[in-house]
Design a protein around this motif. Structure first.
Motif, mmCIF file in Angstrom:
data_model
loop_
_atom_site.group_PDB
_atom_site.id
_atom_site.type_symbol
_atom_site.label_atom_id
_atom_site.label_comp_id
_atom_site.label_asym_id
_atom_site.label_seq_id
_atom_site.Cartn_x
_atom_site.Cartn_y
_atom_site.Cartn_z
ATOM 1 N N GLU A 1 -26.873 31.489 -18.204
ATOM 2 C CA GLU A 1 -25.326 31.341 -18.231
ATOM 3 C C GLU A 1 -24.599 32.931 -18.204
ATOM 4 O O GLU A 1 -23.489 32.730 -17.945
ATOM 5 N N ASP A 2 -25.376 33.988 -18.410
ATOM 6 C CA ASP A 2 -24.853 35.036 -18.512
ATOM 7 C C ASP A 2 -24.964 35.822 -17.186
ATOM 8 O O ASP A 2 -24.283 36.882 -16.798
ATOM 9 N N LEU A 3 -25.505 35.000 -15.998
ATOM 10 C CA LEU A 3 -25.566 35.539 -14.669
ATOM 11 C C LEU A 3 -24.251 35.619 -13.945
ATOM 12 O O LEU A 3 -23.352 34.594 -14.187
ATOM 13 N N LYS A 4 -23.966 36.483 -13.075
ATOM 14 C CA LYS A 4 -22.716 36.465 -12.244
ATOM 15 C C LYS A 4 -23.232 35.426 -10.980
ATOM 16 O O LYS A 4 -23.866 35.962 -10.091
ATOM 17 N N THR B 1 -38.946 28.526 -7.195
ATOM 18 C CA THR B 1 -38.783 27.155 -6.318
ATOM 19 C C THR B 1 -37.169 26.763 -6.630
ATOM 20 O O THR B 1 -36.615 27.186 -7.618
ATOM 21 N N ILE B 2 -36.503 26.152 -5.595
ATOM 22 C CA ILE B 2 -35.219 25.811 -5.936
ATOM 23 C C ILE B 2 -34.901 24.539 -5.512
ATOM 24 O O ILE B 2 -35.412 24.095 -4.420
ATOM 25 N N ASN B 3 -33.924 23.683 -6.138
ATOM 26 C CA ASN B 3 -33.658 22.407 -5.918
ATOM 27 C C ASN B 3 -32.246 22.457 -5.514
ATOM 28 O O ASN B 3 -31.569 23.044 -5.646
ATOM 29 N N ASN B 4 -31.737 20.938 -5.165
ATOM 30 C CA ASN B 4 -30.529 20.796 -4.596
ATOM 31 C C ASN B 4 -29.364 21.142 -5.825
ATOM 32 O O ASN B 4 -28.590 22.055 -5.523
ATOM 33 N N LYS B 5 -29.740 20.717 -6.772
ATOM 34 C CA LYS B 5 -28.711 21.055 -8.093
ATOM 35 C C LYS B 5 -28.703 22.539 -8.424
ATOM 36 O O LYS B 5 -27.659 23.132 -8.656
ATOM 37 N N GLU B 6 -29.841 23.095 -8.419
ATOM 38 C CA GLU B 6 -29.908 24.860 -8.677
ATOM 39 C C GLU B 6 -29.595 25.513 -7.571
ATOM 40 O O GLU B 6 -28.508 26.452 -7.965
ATOM 41 N N CYS B 7 -29.342 24.996 -6.223
ATOM 42 C CA CYS B 7 -28.679 25.722 -5.380
ATOM 43 C C CYS B 7 -27.179 25.293 -5.406
ATOM 44 O O CYS B 7 -26.510 26.456 -5.174
ATOM 45 N N ARG B 8 -27.016 24.535 -5.883
ATOM 46 C CA ARG B 8 -25.181 24.324 -6.068
ATOM 47 C C ARG B 8 -24.796 24.984 -7.155
ATOM 48 O O ARG B 8 -23.602 25.670 -7.008
ATOM 49 N N ASP B 9 -25.454 25.081 -8.183
ATOM 50 C CA ASP B 9 -25.065 25.736 -9.416
ATOM 51 C C ASP B 9 -25.315 27.305 -9.068
ATOM 52 O O ASP B 9 -24.125 28.025 -9.613
ATOM 53 N N PHE B 10 -26.007 27.710 -8.442
ATOM 54 C CA PHE B 10 -26.220 29.246 -8.256
ATOM 55 C C PHE B 10 -25.327 29.684 -6.990
ATOM 56 O O PHE B 10 -24.804 30.928 -7.211
ATOM 57 N N LEU B 11 -25.120 28.942 -6.032
ATOM 58 C CA LEU B 11 -24.106 29.411 -4.771
ATOM 59 C C LEU B 11 -22.558 28.982 -5.121
ATOM 60 O O LEU B 11 -21.534 29.078 -4.264
ATOM 61 N N LEU B 12 -22.438 28.139 -6.208
ATOM 62 C CA LEU B 12 -20.993 27.424 -6.642
ATOM 63 C C LEU B 12 -20.474 26.695 -5.551
ATOM 64 O O LEU B 12 -19.588 26.869 -4.942
ATOM 65 N N LEU B 13 -21.449 25.854 -5.146
ATOM 66 C CA LEU B 13 -21.343 24.785 -3.992
ATOM 67 C C LEU B 13 -21.037 23.397 -4.818
ATOM 68 O O LEU B 13 -21.656 23.139 -6.086
#
Length: 293
Positions: free
Chosen positions: A175-178, A225-237
Motif C-alpha cells: 500500500e505504500d508503493l507509488k 509472477t503477475i496476474n490480471n488483477k495485480e496488473c490492473r492494481d499496479f498500472l492503475l487500469l
C-alpha cells in the motif's frame, strides 16, 4: 575495498567468507560480510562514511562532520551490528544451531577519522581486518569442521539478492508503493491509458511502450509472477480486457497454459505408449495364432 583485504588475508584457521548475505528471522536483514570460523561466526558491518565521526548516546547515532563544516547524522552502526547479531542467532535457532557470534564495524574509507568511538562493539579501520580476524585463533575453538560445513550449506541455500522482492527485503507494505506507469520524459508516475498508447497528464507526452518498464519494476518490487488483477492494481487500469492485452503482448510465459500443455503432452505420451504396447501384444498374439493353424 574490504573484499580485497579479505581476499588477500591468509588466516591460520579454516574459514568461509560470505558477501551480501540476505536472511530473514524476525525481519529481513542483510550482512555485508559473514565469516564462518572454528571460533564462531563473525559479522563485518562496513561503513563508507567520510569525515570526522563521533559515536553518541541518548540518542544513539553517528555524527559526521565534513571539512566544509557540514554536519550529518546516521543510525548508530553499533546498534545495527548488535541487531544483526541477534537476528542471526534467531535465524540459526530455527536450525537448532547455537554458536558464538562476533562482529566489528569497519570504516572502509581512508578519509574517515573516528574522533569518538564506542565500547558497545569493536570498531576498526579497513587495514585492521587481518589482525582482528587472526586474534580469534588465541581463543578456544567452538565449531567442528562438520558444524562449519553445516552452516555453510544453510547459507548457500539462501536466496540471492536478485531473487528477493524488494518490498519483502525492506519490509515495505504494498500500500505504500507509488503505483502507476512512469513517464520517461518527466518522471511523473501515473500515466493514463488511452487508445494504443499511454498519456502523461503532466507533460502531455505519449509512449506506447511505457508499461513494459512498469511490469519489469513490478517483478523487482513484488514477485516473479503477475496476474490480471495485480496488473490492473499496479498500472492503475480499470479495464480487465486492457490488462489482458498488455500481459498477452508483453512476451510473458502464461504459467497456466504452459502447465496445461505439459499435462496434455504427458497424457498424449501415455496414450501413445499404451497404443504401442497393445499393438505389440496384438502382433504377438497373431503370430501365435498363425503357428497353430
Amino acid at each position: 575495498m574490504v573484499y580485497r583485504e579479505l581476499e588477500q588475508v591468509r588466516l591460520p584457521y579454516k574459514n568461509y567468507i560470505f558477501h551480501k548475505v540476505f536472511l530473514r528471522a524476525e525481519s529481513t536483514f542483510e550482512l555485508d560480510y559473514l565469516v564462518i570460523t572454528p571460533y564462531g561466526l563473525v559479522i563485518l558491518e562496513v561503513k563508507n562514511i567520510i569525515g570526522e565521526l563521533e559515536f553518541s548516546i541518548n540518542p544513539s547515532q553517528l555524527i559526521q562532520r565534513k571539512e566544509d563544516g557540514k554536519m550529518s547524522k546516521f543510525p548508530c552502526p553499533a546498534n545495527q551490528l548488535n541487531e544483526y547479531k541477534y537476528q542471526l542467532s534467531q535465524y540459526l535457532h530455527h536450525y537448532n544451531i547455537s554458536v558464538p557470534i562476533h562482529g566489528a564495524v569497519i570504516f572502509a574509507s581512508r578519509n574517515s577519522f573516528i574522533r569518538k568511538s564506542t565500547n558497545a562493539v569493536t570498531v576498526i579501520y579497513k587495514n585492521e581486518i587481518p589482525s582482528y580476524l587472526r586474534n580469534f585463533s588465541t581463543i578456544n575453538s567452538t565449531l567442528s569442521e562438520d558444524e562449519m560445513e553445516q552452516i555453510k550449506g544453510i547459507l548457500l541455500k539462501c536466496p540471492s539478492p536478485s531473487t528477493i522482492p524488494l518490498i519483502n527485503h525492506f519490509s515495505i507494505p504494498f500500500e505504500d508503493l507509488k503505483l502507476g506507469v512512469k513517464c520517461e520524459s518527466c518522471s511523473f508516475i501515473g500515466m493514463q491509458k488511452i487508445i494504443r498508447t499511454w498519456y502523461c497528464p503532466k507533460c502531455s507526452k505519449t509512449n506506447s511502450y511505457a508499461h513494459y518498464k512498469a511490469i519489469s519494476t513490478y517483478f523487482s518490487l513484488c514477485k516473479e509472477t503477475i496476474n490480471n488483477k495485480e496488473c490492473r492494481d499496479f498500472l492503475l487500469l480499470n479495464n480487465r480486457n486492457e490488462a489482458k492485452r498488455i500481459l498477452s503482448n508483453s512476451g510473458l510465459l502464461n504459467v497456466e497454459k504452459a502447465l496445461l500443455r505439459t499435462i496434455n503432452k504427458g497424457y498424449i505420451d501415455r496414450i501413445l505408449r499404451i497404443f504401442l504396447i497393445l499393438f505389440t501384444l496384438i502382433n504377438e498374439c497373431a503370430k501365435v495364432y498363425e503357428s497353430y493353424k
